[in-house]
Design an enzyme around this catalytic site. Structure first.
Site, PDB file in Angstrom:
ATOM      1  N   LYS A1364      24.547  33.973   8.707  1.00 10.96           N
ATOM      2  CA  LYS A1364      24.252  33.210   7.501  1.00 10.96           C
ATOM      3  C   LYS A1364      25.294  33.582   6.434  1.00 10.96           C
ATOM      4  CE  LYS A1364      20.463  30.832   8.384  1.00 10.96           C
ATOM      5  NZ  LYS A1364      20.338  29.388   8.136  1.00 10.96           N
ATOM      6  N   LYS A1469      16.184  19.819  14.232  1.00 12.04           N
ATOM      7  CA  LYS A1469      14.894  20.488  14.098  1.00 12.04           C
ATOM      8  C   LYS A1469      13.801  19.440  14.318  1.00 12.04           C
ATOM      9  CE  LYS A1469      16.160  24.187  10.839  1.00 12.04           C
ATOM     10  NZ  LYS A1469      17.602  23.925  10.709  1.00 12.04           N
TER      11      LYS A1469
END
Length: 1747
Positions: A1364, A1469
């Site tokens: 990240k 997703k």
């Protein structure tokens, strides 16, 4: 006002399978009533509605006409909805939803009756009493009836029997539902409560049953007794017949007469207050007036019909809006502004006048009106044929309308005159003033009952067109206040100013003083009410409405015409007229009352006679060819022939195409062709050809009748007409031809003739029956004549063949009648076979599956794409074996091949299905399987054996076949013996389950494949049309591609039996579907569909191609002149020519320049212009998104219209092949999955058929601690209150348990886990509303921290890491952290970065350039603006992936990156994009673009991760499953490895089969059987396996930092031995249901002996017997109670090696295992024992937790 407690048992039940006829239905109802009397005897009150489905045939009105006037069947009631000419509106549709799919209803007898005493009103008390019997869950239980116009007024003598109001729950009822009819019996009972206002002894005539309580049986026993009496008295429907009314009218008197009318009107006119400043009206002319150009108005009317004209006038501010009416309801003044006087017409007559026949005639003449009927004991009957709705309500949605002012209609077919009359009505200031008063009054009345601001004017001003008149019309809708009731609506809306005046009270007083008669029920409310809906109409007839004297004359004319006595036969002007009249009347009496008339001179006597018969329905057309096809369609729809009348010459020859189709399809059709007399034949006389037997063998019967002559008795033509109807409608139905010679005079001029010609017609003239009545045994009666042997050995042999079949397939071809389709479903239920149904079978399009029926396969054709026989339609010779198939084709052969086929119905649309059946009926040389038996059953005389392979042809009507199978098949199956019978039943179930599974796979793949095709694909048109076809509508299919596409792509409808109107019935029958498949030509399709819709009397949709449309363009004339007929919506697929030829070999075999003009034949035609020229509404669709909207708009017009769908002919072939390739691959994959060892249960899953009942649903919260704060939450530690969101992952587990009616159950588990910062919905809001790899996730918090975390994750087994980034202040710091991670983990680990769209383009470029050397696979979302992605890639060369951008694209909130953006992956997703279907669609899109797909979770638990794993496995070419980013293969090929989620990290799982329990082999070098299978040997083998996998912790190794061991039962005992012998390997051990061994020597010896004996039994008896015995142990009691236990047992009984299992049972016996109790204290810190609370053996053996 009294309050009434609801009855205890308000319910509705369907009684068994569909009945074949009314006799069977009545018997079933009587049996159900007797059962109900016993079952519900303990209930003090209740209402039970018992229903039996029937195939639609006879109408509700016909059924009521057939009922005797017995006391038990009175009163009688009837109500039919209208087919409004006004376009549909949203509010109107919502208010009318309570009647969706429900047609006319007829009731006989009263299960409960409410009848008002003089002065009583239909108020809150009465409506409350009615509602006590009703419930929202029983939408078909409704009370019907009406009320007087003025309940407070004393009734006149003629109205007294009806009471002040009369509402009843019919005891017997026939309802025309969407796909079937329902014969119902209602039982209502409630103890009577003493009421001082009610006299329970009053008779019906005296008003018994008044007040809210009503009148009915006190007990269930009394209700059942009354019902059984009614059922015994009931009969079937009256035969179809339309004779002239046999009455002699003696007088006709108006009250008041014209002088009295004018005398009463003058003082009223003087007393009325003016409502408008109205200038003197201009005389009517065709120049219009005002600012509206009449030519523009005419053009708009042609283009858009009445709706187009309304919109033009509204846009121009025209329509008389300058006239101002006083609004505001009753407020503002008590002065009269409007009074509506009625006129009564008394007709005195003698003869047979049946009120229902009169109503039927009115219904035929004005099908756009409501029909209402109420007949009380004594025979008095009230009927109404009204255009005006008072209100409709469903729930709180309510709609009403304003109807006022009147004009005549133009002559039939004269669109021009009709337009000018309507235009004049719209432009009239006087009519507008009258209309505005009514409209504003209705609006004010609704405002007083609805929620504030909800009342809206949906249709401001239009014209409502009826049969003979047209009115101004407005539609209003609103949402009722919660306390508003039907009683309040009736009180507020009745009477309207249109039938009373304004203000209401003053107008009513004026009427009472000036009208010299009692209105009674005239102009009162009449309708129905259910537990959730209601509809009431204003019970007027156009002869009895307000208006001027001339207007009243206009409206009463059709009543007077119907009541005129027919002239005597002796009064006929000449013999031609006499014979013609006899023919027309006889055809009407035989039920053939539709006459299709082409203009001509020689046929004048016939045309004049048809025009003079009041019951005759005339259909004129200038084109005989189109007319004959219209008649063909009508006969196909109703099973009775239409009569075609033509002149002589080539007019007769034009009938041939329709005659050929009718002959081939077995459709009844009567042709009356006029001809010159014999002396003129062959003389050169004008318009004379040889018409005798002109149709050759295509007619069932032909007669050449000589000219009418005094020497020939007139009764001869009556006998000829009866014979024609018998031949046309018999078992071998088809066309018949009567050639009729006529001499002059052809006009009805006087020419004397002798009275002796009428000898023998006296009885006929005095009756209403046909001259010769033909009787036949009902088809269903055949089944009661005995068992199969009674019919002969062949039928018994066929029955035995059906009984012994293990893989039977029921194939349904074209079943033109609903009765045959219903019988086919009964056959399917009796056989228990899967059903491969043709689109013309009547059980596919629009069908709702019936409980207990085998599955109907929608996509059987697609299952055969790779099957043998798919490429040919005729079987090859057995001497010509097919080449050896590939493995997939061989598997498909074995899976689909039936051992018996029963075909019902004619030819099949699918060439693949036909070829497959032919292949199956031959021996299979590859597998050695014998030929399948192929049986065909039907009543027709036509042969259906094009391949010459039928083994049995059973000539029986299908209802009779259904009865035979129901009676005799169970016994025939029992003769097989118990074991063989059970095995056959198991095979039948498995075969049906497999086909259903594959059918579902094919359906889902079709949807997915069509979604990928850009533009409009023709299969998409067919599939969407089948889905959204309105409930109750019909479908006609053109030949060529439309019918093939519908057969291949039709699917289940969107509506369900839970529709609020109750019109959708789970009967298994679908919408009526038809096509001209007799000769399969493309000619006459449009005309046939128009006639078919008219014959059905329901709206229909036609799907056809452009060439078919142009070939029958004259059919538009029939639509132009058929405005009162049921609307036909034409879906015109325009692919620019004959698209079907592109599928044929000739397309590739000839040059394009020859193929295009000779086969494709493209036509450059202005289709919109053609529609405009005929006044037909037109739309064009070019994109798939516009199709459903265009269809809805067309259907909402309530008139004929065309929807052109533009497609590409050349692309059509590619579209079909693309879909079929995808489906073929999906079916092959599913078949491999379903037939692999251990997958037997998969095929049983689809057997859970709707309607399913949710038994239990539960939500369970969970919260899992996170190893590190979630990076999705911005600034995770800045707010202490948000800390729980960042350190815990919370969600919901949803469990749903469903069961089908038979008791079979299933459970599904899902997860709801919205993620803060990602999902818009919070967890609280969600709760209120309602092999896999895991990426190692690294939060970028500095280079050293990132490198350490990455090294830890890799040591735990992760092979892919996602970092990240964009968390630090400088992108270069993020790049340094990425470089540090790469240095720590080495080059073999995959690295990805995720910036979450936090960087500008410049910042992202800086990161990308600095991190390029770190070998990143991609950077997820590096820039805020997705349009910058190409620039980022161009500047850095680093690939990108989409995540948030994809979500925005799906939501329509962003534009995507351009091509060439360096897109490496798309992150999907499923929880965000909208589910698996959307995720799969995105994945397929990415695959086509060459982009990898990452299926990503939103930090859900392992429940969702497992589902995502299945999704990734199912997506071809998608190997990237990324719950937090990742790769399932983990860079290795070890088949026993997987990764599972653990608190943000991950476990690598190694699952090993125990000896004898799977694929693990035992090393024979380990010694004997006992030692090789011992726990010690197994423990050493596991340790060696761990070492081979690199999972041991030796010095210097990179093994795992933590190793856990989990075992269950035998595996738990092995785990304990393993940890005792190799304890250093493991950090922890979990033992589930396992012990440390047996302690005592005696106990150990007993257990050894028991296990040795079990092993010996296993070796001798095999696995199956052992497994059955094993699971009979008490240990498995709870497992045996599980609904899926039989499947588990069957699966485990058929697998495994008996010898290996026996060896494991001996070697690993607890009697031989080491006793490790003494070692437990040393091992205890590592151990976790898990045991069931109900497992007694663990209650004292498990050590205490404090040890």
């Amino acid at each position: 006002m009294r309050a009434f407690t609801p009855v205890q048992v308000p319910c509705m039940a369907t009684c068994g399978a569909m009945a074949m006829d009314f006799g069977e239905a009545l018997e079933a109802l009587a049996a159900a009533v007797r059962i109900a009397e016993r079952r519900y005897a303990h209930h003090a009150s209740g209402l039970l509605r018992i229903e039996v489905p029937l195939p639609r045939g006879a109408s509700a009105l016909q059924w009521l006409q057939g009922q005797p006037l017995a006391e038990a069947l009175l009163p009688r009631v009837y109500f039919s909805p209208r087919r409004s000419s006004a376009p549909a509106t949203a509010g109107g549709a919502a208010a009318a939803a309570g009647a969706e799919g429900a047609g006319a209803v007829a009731g006989a007898g009263a299960a409960w009756l409410w009848q008002g005493a003089p002065g009583a009103a239909l108020d809150e008390g009465v409506v409350g009493g009615i509602q006590a019997f009703l419930s929202e869950g029983a939408p078909r239980v409704r009370a019907l009836g009406g009320s007087r116009f003025d309940p407070a007024a004393a009734p006149a003598r003629e109205w007294a029997p009806f009471g002040a109001f009369c509402m009843l729950l019919p005891r017997l009822e026939l309802l025309e539902a969407a796909t079937c009819s329902l014969l119902a019996c209602t039982l209502a009972w409630r103890p009577r409560t003493p009421d001082p206002d009610t006299n329970p002894t009053k008779s019906f005539h005296a008003g018994g049953g008044g007040g809210g309580e009503g009148r009915g049986p006190d007990t269930l026993a009394a209700a059942c007794a009354a019902a059984l009496v009614a059922l015994a008295a009931a009969r079937g429907p009256a035969p179809a017949s339309a004779p002239s009314l046999q009455v002699v009218r003696h007088s006709l008197a108006h009250l008041p007469d014209e002088a009295g009318w004018r005398k009463a009107m003058q003082p009223l006119h003087d007393a009325l207050a003016p409502v408008a400043e109205n200038p003197a009206e201009e005389p009517y002319d065709r120049t219009g007036g005002g600012d509206v150009d009449p030519a523009m108005a005419r053009e708009e009317y042609e283009l858009g019909g009445q709706q187009g004209l309304d919109e033009l006038l509204a846009a121009l501010g025209a329509g008389g809006e300058a006239v101002v009416a006083r609004a505001g309801g009753e407020a503002g003044s008590d002065r009269l502004t409007k009074v509506v006087l009625a006129r009564r017409t008394d007709v005195r007559f003698t003869g047979q006048l049946d009120a229902l026949s009169l109503l039927a005639t009115l219904q035929e003449r004005d099908p756009r009106s409501y029909q209402a009927f109420l007949q009380v004991p004594g025979g008095a009957a009230f009927l109404a044929c009204t255009p005006e709705q008072l209100y409709a309500r469903t729930g709180r949605a309510v709609a009403s309308e304003a109807v006022a002012a009147t004009r005549a209609r133009g002559p039939p077919g004269d669109v021009e005159t009709d337009f000018w009359l309507a235009f004049d009505l719209l432009r009239s200031g006087k009519d507008h003033a009258e209309f505005s008063v009514v409209r504003e009054w209705v609006r004010a009345a609704l405002v007083g009952l609805c929620e504030g601001g909800s009342v809206r004017l949906e249709r401001e001003k239009s014209v409502l067109k009826q049969g003979a008149v047209q009115h101004l019309y407005a539609r209003l809708a609103g949402t009722l206040a919660r306390d508003a009731s039907d009683a309040a609506l009736l009180a507020a809306l009745h009477p309207t100013p249109a039938v009373c005046g304004r203000p209401r009270d003053a107008a009513r007083a004026e009427l009472a003083a000036r009208e010299p008669f009692d209105r009674g029920f005239y102009a009162g409310p009449f309708g129905w009410v259910t537990g959730a809906a209601a509809e009431f109409v204003v019970a007027i007839r156009s002869a009895l409405v307000e208006g001027e004297w001339a207007e009243l004359e206009l409206k009463v004319a059709q009543f007077e015409a119907l009541l005129r006595a027919p002239p005597a036969l002796a009064a006929a002007p000449n013999l031609n007229a006499l014979w013609a009249r006899l023919l027309v009347e006889e055809f009407c009496r035989a039920g053939c009352s539709t006459f299709c008339v082409a203009p001509g001179s020689r046929s004048s006597p016939l045309a004049a006679a048809a025009a003079a018969q009041p019951r005759a329905r005339l259909v004129p057309c200038i084109d005989e060819r189109s007319l004959a096809f219209w008649a063909l369609g009508h006969g196909r729809a109703c099973g009775r022939p239409a009569v075609v009348i033509t002149s002589s010459g080539t007019a007769v020859a034009n009938l041939l195409p329709a005659v050929v189709e009718a002959s081939a399809a077995g459709v009844p059709l009567v042709l009356l062709t006029a001809d010159r007399p014999a002396e003129l034949r062959g003389t050169g006389a004008n318009q004379t050809i040889d018409q005798v037997k002109i149709f050759g063998g295509y007619v069932r019967w032909a007669a050449d009748l000589g000219p009418p002559d005094a020497a020939v008795p007139a009764r001869a033509v009556l006998a000829a007409a009866d014979e024609a109807v018998r031949r046309a409608s018999g078992p071998a139905a088809g066309p018949v031809h009567l050639n009729l010679q006529f001499r002059e005079p052809l006009a009805p001029v006087l020419a004397p003739w002798p009275a002796g010609a009428l000898v023998g017609t006296e009885r006929w003239e005095a009756s209403r029956r046909p001259f010769t009545a033909h009787a036949a045994l009902p088809a269903a009666a055949w089944g009661s004549m005995g068992n199969g042997a009674t019919f002969g050995g062949e039928l018994g042999e066929a029955l035995a063949c059906l009984a012994s079949a293990r893989r039977g397939l029921l194939v349904l071809g074209e079943l033109p009648s609903a009765a045959d389709a219903a019988a086919a479903l009964r056959v399917a239920r009796a056989l228990g076979w899967p059903v491969a149904a043709d689109v013309l079978s009547g059980v596919r399009v629009g069908a709702v599956a019936a409980p207990g029926c085998p599955p109907v396969l929608h996509h059987f054709d697609h299952l055969l794409l790779d099957a043998p026989g798919a490429a040919q339609s005729h079987a090859s010779s057995a001497a010509d074996p097919e080449p050896a198939p590939d493995p997939d084709t061989a598997a498909l052969r074995a899976a689909l091949r039936p051992d018996a086929v029963l075909q019902l119905g004619g030819r099949l649309t699918s060439k693949r299905t036909q070829g497959f059946l032919e292949w199956a009926a031959l021996p299979d040389a590859c597998s050695g399987r014998p030929a399948a038996a192929w049986l065909f059953a039907g009543a027709g005389a036509q042969r259906h054996d094009q391949a010459h392979l039928l083994s049995h042809a059973v000539e029986l009507p299908l209802p009779a076949l259904a009865h035979v199978l129901e009676q005799d098949l169970p016994a025939a199956r029992e003769t097989l013996g118990p074991s063989a019978s059970r095995a056959a039943a198991d095979d039948r179930t498995a075969y049906a389950a497999l086909l259903q599974l594959l059918d579902g796979v094919a359906g889902r793949e079709i949807d997915a494949a069509l979604a990928e095709i850009p533009g409009v694909a023709e299969p998409f048109v067919a599939r969407e049309l089948s889905r959204v076809l309105p409930l109750g509508d019909a479908l006609f299919l053109g030949n060529s591609m439309p019918i093939r596409d519908m057969d291949m792509y039709a699917t289940a409808p969107l509506h369900s039996p839970a529709s609020p109107g109750g019109g959708a019935v789970a009967s298994g029958l679908g919408a009526p579907v038809a096509a001209n498949r007799g000769a399969s030509g493309i000619d006459g399709v449009l005309s046939t569909a128009a006639g078919w819709a008219a014959g059905l009397g329901r709206a229909a949709t036609l799907l056809l191609g452009d060439i078919s449309f142009l070939h029958d363009i004259n059919g538009l004339n029939l639509l132009r002149t058929g405005e009162l007929q049921a609307p036909l919506t034409i879906v015109l697929v325009n692919n620019g020519g004959g698209g079907i030829f592109s599928f044929l070999p000739v397309a590739d075999a000839v040059p394009e320049d020859a193929f295009t003009p000779l086969w494709a034949t493209p036509q450059n035609v202005d289709l919109a212009g053609m529609c405009r020229a005929h006044g037909i509404a037109y739309q064009r669709v070019a994109e798939p998104e516009g199709l459903c909207g265009a269809l809805a708009a067309a259907w909402g017009l309530n008139r004929h219209s065309v929807v052109e769908v533009a497609t590409a002919r050349r692309a059509n072939v590619a579209h079909h092949r693309q879909v079929q390739a995808a489906v073929g691959a999906a079916v092959a994959r599913a078949l491999r999955l379903a037939t692999r060892p251990g997958a037997e249960g998969l095929c049983a899953l689809p057997l859970l058929q709707p309607p399913l009942r949710v038994k239990l649903a539960s939500l369970q919260r969970y919260a899992l601690p996170l190893a590190a704060p979630m990076t999705m939450c911005p600034n995770p530690t800045s707010d202490p209150a948000e800390a729980p969101l960042t350190t815990w992952r919370a969600g919901l587990l949803l469990r749903v348990y469903v069961a089908e009616p038979g008791g079979r159950e299933a459970c599904g588990i899902g997860e709801i886990a919205p993620l803060p910062g990602l999902h818009a919905e919070s967890l609280a809001e969600a709760e209120a509303a309602a092999a896999v790899a895991v990426n190692g996730l690294v939060a970028c918090e500095g280079a050293s921290a990132c490198a350490a975390e990455a090294a830890r994750l890799v040591s735990a087994g992760f092979m892919t890491l996602k970092i990240k980034v964009a968390r630090l202040s400088d992108p270069l710091e993020d790049a340094a952290a990425v470089a540090a991670v790469r240095a720590a983990v080495g080059p073999s680990i995959r690295l990805r970065a995720d910036a979450n769209r936090r960087w500008s383009l410049q910042e992202a470029i800086a990161f990308g350039r600095a991190a390029a050397a770190s070998d990143l696979e991609y950077v997820e979302e590096p820039v805020r603006d997705p349009t910058d992605l190409p620039a980022f890639y161009a500047a850095t060369g680093v690939a990108t992936a989409l995540d948030e951008t994809l979500d925005a694209l799906l939501a329509g909130a962003a534009s995507g990156p351009a091509q060439g953006a360096g897109l490496a992956a798309v992150v999907v997703k499923p929880a965000v994009v909208g589910g698996f279907e959307v995720a799969a669609a995105v994945a397929r899109w990415a695959a086509r673009a060459g982009v990898r797909v990452v299926v990503s979770s939103a930090f859900e638990s392992s429940v969702a991760l497992a589902q995502y794993a299945h999704l990734a496995a199912a997506l071809e070419g998608v190997a990237w499953v990324d719950p937090h980013g990742g790769d399932p293969r983990m860079g290795g090929e070890n088949a026993v490895s997987a990764w599972v989620d653990r608190e943000g990290g991950g476990w690598r799982c190694l699952a090993l089969d125990l000896p004898g329990h799977g694929d693990s082999a035992v090393d024979p070098a380990r010694g004997g059987e006992e030692s090789a299978h011992s726990l010690e040997a197994s423990a050493d083998a596991v340790a060696a396996c761990l070492a081979a996998e690199g999972l041991t912790r030796r010095a210097g190794s990179a093994g795992p930092s933590c190793l856990a061991l989990v075992g269950y039962s035998l595996g738990a005992r092995l785990a304990l031995v393993l940890v005792a012998r190799h304890g250093a390997l493991f950090d922890s051990v979990a033992m589930v249901s396992g012990l440390a061994g047996l302690r005592g020597a005696v106990e150990r010896a007993e257990r050894r002996a028991r296990d040795d004996a079990a092993a010996a039994a296993l070796r001798s008896g095999g696995v199956e017997d052992f497994v059955h015995a094993w699971y009979r142990a008490p240990l498995w009691a709870s497992l045996r109670a599980h609904p899926r236990f039989p499947e588990l047992l069957a699966r485990r009984a058929c697998g495994g090696d008996a010898a290996a299992l026996a060896a494991a049972l001996v070697g690993a016996s607890p009697g031989r295992a080491p006793d490790l109790w003494a070692a437990l204290p040393a091992l205890w810190p590592q151990l976790l024992f898990v045991a069931g609370a109900l497992d007694a053996k663990f209650s004292h053996d498990v050590p205490p937790t404090t040890a």
